[in-house]
Design a protein around this motif. Structure first.
Motif, mmCIF file in Angstrom:
data_model
loop_
_atom_site.group_PDB
_atom_site.id
_atom_site.type_symbol
_atom_site.label_atom_id
_atom_site.label_comp_id
_atom_site.label_asym_id
_atom_site.label_seq_id
_atom_site.Cartn_x
_atom_site.Cartn_y
_atom_site.Cartn_z
ATOM 1 N N MET A 10 0.825 -1.214 0.000
ATOM 2 C CA MET A 10 0.000 0.000 0.000
ATOM 3 C C MET A 10 0.858 1.262 0.000
ATOM 4 N N ASP A 11 2.149 1.114 0.167
ATOM 5 C CA ASP A 11 3.091 2.192 -0.090
ATOM 6 C C ASP A 11 2.738 3.508 0.604
ATOM 7 N N GLY A 12 2.569 3.466 1.916
ATOM 8 C CA GLY A 12 2.349 4.695 2.678
ATOM 9 C C GLY A 12 0.903 5.140 2.761
ATOM 10 N N LYS A 13 0.025 4.511 1.982
ATOM 11 C CA LYS A 13 -1.398 4.881 2.097
ATOM 12 C C LYS A 13 -1.959 4.315 3.397
ATOM 13 N N PRO A 14 -2.985 4.945 3.948
ATOM 14 C CA PRO A 14 -3.507 4.470 5.241
ATOM 15 C C PRO A 14 -4.056 3.042 5.156
ATOM 16 N N VAL A 15 -3.755 2.266 6.175
ATOM 17 C CA VAL A 15 -4.217 0.885 6.234
ATOM 18 C C VAL A 15 -4.820 0.619 7.609
ATOM 19 N N THR A 16 -6.025 0.071 7.614
ATOM 20 C CA THR A 16 -6.677 -0.274 8.873
ATOM 21 C C THR A 16 -6.636 -1.786 9.067
ATOM 22 N N VAL A 17 -6.057 -2.191 10.198
ATOM 23 C CA VAL A 17 -5.991 -3.619 10.504
ATOM 24 C C VAL A 17 -7.123 -3.947 11.463
ATOM 25 N N ARG A 18 -7.974 -4.866 11.063
ATOM 26 C CA ARG A 18 -8.971 -5.334 12.029
ATOM 27 C C ARG A 18 -8.365 -6.521 12.755
ATOM 28 N N THR A 19 -8.309 -6.437 14.084
ATOM 29 C CA THR A 19 -7.793 -7.569 14.846
ATOM 30 C C THR A 19 -8.696 -8.766 14.575
ATOM 31 N N HIS A 71 4.864 3.126 8.755
ATOM 32 C CA HIS A 71 3.677 3.120 7.875
ATOM 33 C C HIS A 71 2.522 3.853 8.554
ATOM 34 N N ASN A 72 1.472 4.044 7.770
ATOM 35 C CA ASN A 72 0.296 4.771 8.249
ATOM 36 C C ASN A 72 -0.791 3.742 8.601
ATOM 37 N N ILE A 73 -0.755 3.250 9.851
ATOM 38 C CA ILE A 73 -1.594 2.106 10.215
ATOM 39 C C ILE A 73 -2.559 2.468 11.342
ATOM 40 N N ARG A 74 -3.785 1.897 11.253
ATOM 41 C CA ARG A 74 -4.754 2.059 12.344
ATOM 42 C C ARG A 74 -5.212 0.670 12.779
ATOM 43 N N LEU A 75 -5.648 0.563 14.018
ATOM 44 C CA LEU A 75 -6.164 -0.708 14.528
ATOM 45 C C LEU A 75 -7.665 -0.602 14.717
ATOM 46 N N MET A 76 -8.368 -1.686 14.443
ATOM 47 C CA MET A 76 -9.824 -1.649 14.570
ATOM 48 C C MET A 76 -10.319 -2.936 15.245
ATOM 49 N N LEU A 77 -11.273 -2.773 16.175
ATOM 50 C CA LEU A 77 -11.757 -3.907 16.964
ATOM 51 C C LEU A 77 -13.109 -4.392 16.442
ATOM 52 N N PRO A 78 -13.251 -5.691 16.260
ATOM 53 C CA PRO A 78 -14.530 -6.226 15.790
ATOM 54 C C PRO A 78 -15.474 -6.573 16.927
ATOM 55 N N MET A 79 -16.786 -6.459 16.670
ATOM 56 C CA MET A 79 -17.815 -7.002 17.567
ATOM 57 C C MET A 79 -17.851 -6.308 18.926
ATOM 58 N N VAL A 80 -17.536 -5.008 18.932
ATOM 59 C CA VAL A 80 -17.581 -4.277 20.206
ATOM 60 C C VAL A 80 -19.037 -4.031 20.582
ATOM 61 N N SER A 81 -19.357 -4.275 21.854
ATOM 62 C CA SER A 81 -20.719 -3.977 22.295
ATOM 63 C C SER A 81 -20.752 -3.156 23.581
ATOM 64 N N GLN A 82 -19.581 -2.976 24.222
ATOM 65 C CA GLN A 82 -19.554 -2.196 25.468
ATOM 66 C C GLN A 82 -18.352 -1.254 25.476
ATOM 67 N N ILE A 113 -0.701 4.504 17.924
ATOM 68 C CA ILE A 113 -1.487 3.967 16.813
ATOM 69 C C ILE A 113 -2.963 4.265 17.073
ATOM 70 N N PRO A 114 -3.666 4.827 16.121
ATOM 71 C CA PRO A 114 -5.095 5.110 16.345
ATOM 72 C C PRO A 114 -5.882 3.801 16.538
ATOM 73 N N LEU A 115 -6.833 3.835 17.461
ATOM 74 C CA LEU A 115 -7.637 2.639 17.756
ATOM 75 C C LEU A 115 -9.117 2.945 17.525
ATOM 76 N N GLY A 116 -9.706 2.244 16.603
ATOM 77 C CA GLY A 116 -11.132 2.458 16.314
ATOM 78 C C GLY A 116 -11.922 1.186 16.496
ATOM 79 N N ILE A 117 -13.222 1.286 16.266
ATOM 80 C CA ILE A 117 -14.062 0.098 16.454
ATOM 81 C C ILE A 117 -14.996 -0.098 15.264
ATOM 82 N N MET A 118 -15.412 -1.335 15.086
ATOM 83 C CA MET A 118 -16.461 -1.648 14.132
ATOM 84 C C MET A 118 -17.798 -1.334 14.783
#
Lengths: 863, 221
Positions: free
Chosen positions: A618-627, A678-689, A718-723
């Protein structure tokens, strides 16, 4: 020629219908209309004097048929008739037919030269025809009176003429939608003009015969693409008519080229000798329909019917035979228990036939040839439990296979099914071995390369394995466009048709051509069909090529807003495709794919390599990794998940992290290490609380501290977001926004959970519809909460790949979209034609007013 | 017996124009409860046009809508009929148009008639409404005013009552009939879509018909 008068409360409606009627044919039809009231006709209503002048303007002694809409239009038309001169009255007929259907039907009859009485009865049949369209189970509606009507040839009253005879010809209809209204009316016109008495039968469905002069009766034959029809014509020179019809059918009734126009020449079969012609394009063509396509493209290859369950197990020995026997007995007991529970449920739901099948399964498990014999094989030969059991099951299966009775032969599948269940449990219990068992992968080893795969359903990992086998196409009896298998197939570019119930038509040894654009499957096609399909694919690829050129640039809406379009990917190969297709980054890496693809947990370094290759692509473009999002329909042997009745409502996504801390820790270490620079973000699946996010953040901090202490270079912060995919995350979006750096809405799961309708289940598709206002309001709520707290909200479900949904998504307040790599050029193209401001107005109207999906689609202008 | 002259009939029609104009809101309000809230508006528009048409005819030389001499009952009623059909719109236009059309076809006298003939003309007109609207008494329509009124008028006429007596008797029964629509369930027209919910409201057509009979009893006597 009789004439037609249209009466409506709305002058505009009457006017439009009048022009619609004149489009039915190139023959000019005398049509007059009347509509509106109040002198200048600008009020809604009807005016008998205006109707009177309409009638008089087209009056002919051959007849005037008056069609009316609702309520007072009938009173007014009757009054107009009262006002008419007595000698004219008897030539004017008021029709009870529904306005639009009646007028169109009469226009066809008028252009065909039918008399008013015939046209009147045809028009009135259009009501019952329409009724039947809504009741697919109804008997084809050829009413008795209509069926009994015969067309009397013009020559009937003359002396029997030498040319008078009856001939029959067969045709294959290749127009894209079959003999639909426009071609049917051309057919009717030709028949009417010939003066022959014509009967038409649909040989493919056996429906008919129908009067070839009656549009309604033809419609009742439901002639679809690929259907064969018989046309019997009786009269003077019926050859002329057959010739004319041949020309019409050959030319596909003048419908556009680039469809099946080019093969019309072969679409005609002449009969007469009784020998059936072999001049056919393929053995069979199964039109599953466009709606069943889950992955576009053309695939041609030999058919390979995938056995549902493999029970092949490698030969292994054990010294501890007592343990092996106990192992086997407990596994059989567990399966029996599971079947009994299922059976009870079915009986409670009064599904006795299905319960009977489970009874048969219990009987198979109780068969001494299976369990007792397996135990003695373990004792005598020191076989492992899986091998002993699979050997005995295999023998029983072979016995069934040889039976003459097809019903008994089918029992093979039941033995396979229960044996597979037992072996699955045995396998799960032996997984702590060093080497992964060959059992899981063995099934696909025998698949010939380049096959068209026929199966009931596929797991995502199976699709990956078939991709490695260069499979040409997938035809599944189950599975819908939302299933994970479909998503993978689309990403990998394997054309697929699902949930279509046509798998039974295909067998090993056939060649199949899958048209993943139209949803048609051709069995043993001739070269000219395959040539056309390949041409079609080429054309389609060319069309998308110019989109691709534009996709390298930013997608900017008409009102100047830049909307980043990201890719949903699973592998580095897909990342490369995404980059080529103009993705502005990666919206979600489905990191669990690394897990699903292997049978032991990949090492930290293995995961590092995986992420590193994607980030580099992805060569420096933002990438979001879902755990990793394991659970639901995705299970892996090395992540412990308890037995669950409802896995989608069980331990899934983030809910598994506290019971598998070392696995998530290894994944996070791999991401942070690979993410350095790199330009990476982390994202959490199935968050309910909210607390889940807070807890995870501190866990993540711990991982960072550890890496720091080790002096291991890594990305931090690293930015942390949620689904946003659970109903609670929608309800608590405000609170979640306080602890998250971004939201990404997963519309597949959000739809499933908001609507309580399981994804991938085809007969729930009317519930599992992301266009449901409940889903749209949820998206809106999440978008609003994000906006209020200054965090970006993107959307990464399949909805983002739906061209129809793009405007709506932006209108709901979403600021970026993530879709399958192959969809990116199209999505970008669509964005450039949208105004966010206009879309917001529509979206606002939808979330405030729409009650159901048809409201939504109507407001969007789709219907 | 007092004769009904053509001038009196014109006065009656003019009065109807005033009455429907005055009752425009009331009728519309009744219609908004169970119909499409346009009855008062429609009748006002229709009878204003009738007045204008008659005035045009009477102002000399200009021919009526029917293209006939304006000075006979037949041509007057035909003009009224055509004007109402053209301008009222909806079912009431067709129904009232039929009413006056049937009268224009049945009338024998040219410039004056007696009460008996008037009753027989009303009967012909109402027959037309019945035929056109496919309605019966009790369906909560204008017929629930007209049919009892006609029976009372017929009785009064056959027992030798004067025109005034005939019309007064008709009005009394018309009012009773009109009031009875309040407890009826609508079976015809748009109000029938409401079913049970149409109960408790007067039928606007019954009310406007009663106003028509009331004006007749005051002016045509």
């Amino acid at each position: 020629m009789f004439s037609i008068v249209i009466v409506s409360h709305s002058r505009k409606l009457a006017q439009s219908l009048s022009s619609l009627a004149s489009e039915v044919s190139s023959v000019k039809i005398p049509v007059a209309y009347s509509g509106g009231a109040g002198g200048s006709s600008d009020l809604s209503g009807t005016d008998a004097t205006d109707i009177l002048s309409a009638i008089e303007s087209v009056y002919t002694a051959e007849g005037v048929i008056v069609f009316t809409d609702i309520g007072s239009s009938v009173l007014s038309a009757e009054l107009a008739l009262d006002l008419l001169d007595d000698d004219k009255k008897s030539h004017v007929y008021l029709s009870k037919a529904p306005l639009v259907e009646g007028v169109l039907s009469a226009s066809v009859q008028c252009a065909s030269g039918s008399d008013a009485a015939f046209a009147l009865s045809e028009a009135e049949m259009s009501l019952s025809m329409k009724g039947n369209e809504y009741l697919p189970s109804a008997v084809p509606a050829v009413s008795i009176s209509a069926a009994e009507r015969t067309v009397i040839p013009a020559s009937a009253d003359k002396q029997v003429n030498q040319n008078h005879k009856k001939i029959t010809a067969k045709f294959i209809i290749m127009t894209i939608h079959g003999l639909h209204a426009r071609p049917a009316s051309a057919f009717v016109r030709a028949v009417s003009a010939s003066g022959c008495a014509v009967e038409v039968t649909n040989n493919t469905t056996g429906k008919g015969p129908a009067n070839g002069k009656s549009l309604n009766q033809l419609a009742s034959l439901e002639i679809l693409t690929g259907h064969e029809i018989s046309v019997s014509a009786e009269g003077d020179n019926p050859e002329e008519l057959i010739k004319e019809l041949s020309v019409l059918i050959e030319n596909n009734f003048g419908e556009g080229t680039g469809t099946w126009g080019g093969i019309g020449n072969n679409g005609v079969k002449e009969t007469g000798s009784g020998n059936s012609s072999t001049d056919s394009l393929c053995d069979d063509m199964v039109p599953a329909g466009k709606e069943f396509v889950f992955s576009e493209g053309i695939g041609i290859g030999p058919v390979y019917v995938l056995p549902d369950f493999s029970i092949e197990v490698p030969l292994e020995y054990t010294d501890d035979t007592a343990a092996a026997i106990e192992f086997l007995e407990s596994a059989v007991l567990k399966v029996k228990k599971g079947i009994s529970v299922k059976k009870e449920k079915l009986i409670l739901n009064r599904k006795n036939n299905e319960a009977d099948i489970l009874d048969a399964h219990l009987a198979i498990l109780g068969d001494p040839d299976l369990l007792d014999k397996s135990i003695s094989l373990i004792k005598e030969n020191k076989y492992t439990a899986p091998f002993a059991f699979s050997k005995c099951a295999g023998e029983i299966i072979n016995r069934y296979k040889k039976m003459a009775d097809p019903y008994m032969r089918m029992r093979e599948a039941d033995v396979r099914d229960v044996s597979h269940q037992v072996l699955s449990i045995l396998e799960a219990l032996t997984l702590n071995r060093e080497e992964p068992s060959a059992y899981f992968s063995g099934l696909y080893d025998t698949v010939p390369e380049g096959s068209v795969i026929v199966s009931s359903d596929l797991t995502p990992s199976a699709v990956l394995k078939l991709y490695n086998k260069k499979s040409a196409g997938l035809i599944l009896s189950r599975g819908s466009t939302l299933s994970h298998a479909a998503i993978i197939a689309r990403a990998l570019g394997i054309p697929g048709i699902g949930n279509c119930g046509i798998t039974g038509d295909l067998k090993n040894g056939d060649t199949a051509a899958v048209d993943g654009y139209s949803g048609e499957v051709f069995i043993n096609p001739l070269k000219n069909i395959t040539d056309l399909l390949i041409l079609k694919q080429k054309k389609h690829r060319e069309e998308t090529a110019h989109l691709l050129d534009a996709a390298g640039k930013n997608a900017v809406t008409k009102d100047g807003i830049h909307i980043p379009v990201y890719a949903n990917i699973s592998t580095a190969e897909e990342a490369e495709i995404a980059a080529r297709k103009g993705a502005d980054g990666v919206g979600v890496i489905r990191s669990e794919f690394l897990f699903i693809h292997s049978e032991v947990e990949p090492s930290e370094d293995g995961q590092y390599n995986y992420f590193h290759s994607i980030f580099t692509a992805m060569d420096g473009k933002p990438v979001t990794v879902r755990t990793f999002d394991i659970g639901g329909d995705k299970r892996v042997p090395f992540v412990g998940i308890p037995e669950e009745e409802n896995p989608y409502l069980g331990r899934r996504g983030i809910r598994l992290y506290d019971t598998n801390p070392s696995i998530i820790k290894r994944q996070l270490r791999a991401v942070l290490r690979a993410g350095a620079g790199h330009n990476i973000r982390l994202m959490l699946p199935m968050v309910s609380q909210q607390s889940e996010v807070v807890k995870f953040r501190s866990f993540l901090n711990g991982v960072h501290t550890e890496l720091e202490k080790e002096n291991t270079p890594h990305l931090w912060p690293i930015p942390l977001g949620i689904m946003i995919e659970t109903p609670s995350s929608v309800v608590m979006a405000e609170e979640l926004a306080l602890v998250s750096d971004f939201f990404s809405i997963g519309t597949n799961d959000l739809t499933q959970y908001i609507m309580a309708a399981e994804r991938g289940t085809a007969d729930l598709s009317s519930w599992a519809d992301p266009f449901d206002p409940a889903v749209l309001r949820s998206i809106r709520a999440a978008a609003e909460a994000g906006k209020k707290n200054g965090i970006p909200v993107s959307l990464c479900g399949e909805m983002g790949a739906d061209p129809d949904a793009v405007g709506l998504i932006l209108g709901l307040g979403i600021s970026s979209i993530s879709a399958g790599p192959d969809r990116i050029p199209l999505i970008k193209h669509i964005i450039s034609g949208i105004s966010v401001m206009d879309s917001e107005k529509i979206a606002l109207e939808i979330v405030s007013k729409a009650v159901d999906t048809s409201d939504v689609r109507r407001t969007c202008g789709f219907i | 017996m007092n004769m009904v002259t053509i001038d009196k009939v014109k006065d009656w029609l003019f009065a109807l124009s005033d009455i429907y104009s005055e009752n425009r809101e009331y009728l519309t309000e009744l219609d908004s409860a169970i119909g499409d809230a346009d009855h008062g508006i429609n009748l006002d528009r229709g009878f204003s046009a009738v007045r204008a048409e008659i005035e045009k005819m009477s102002s000399g030389g200009v021919q009526g809508a029917a293209g006939q001499s304006p000075d006979s009952f037949s041509s007057l009623f035909k003009t009224v009929s055509m004007t109402l059909i053209k301008t009222v719109g909806g079912a009431s236009g067709a129904l009232l148009g039929t009413f006056f059309l049937r009268i224009s076809q049945a009338v024998k006298s040219e410039k004056e008639m007696d009460g008996r003939e008037l009753v027989s003309l009303f009967e012909k007109g109402v027959e037309g409404i019945k035929m056109r609207g496919h309605a019966e008494e009790g369906d909560k329509t204008m017929l629930d005013t007209w049919l009892p009124a006609l029976r009372a008028m017929g009785d009064a006429a056959s027992s030798g009552g004067s025109t005034g007596e005939i019309l007064s008797a008709g009005l009394k029964s018309a009012e009773a009939g009109m009031n009875a629509t309040k407890d009826m369930k609508a079976l015809k027209g748009r109000a029938s879509y409401l079913g049970e919910r149409s109960i408790g409201h007067l039928d606007p057509g019954a009310v406007s018909s009663c106003l028509m009979i009331k004006a007749a009893s005051e002016i045509l006597r």
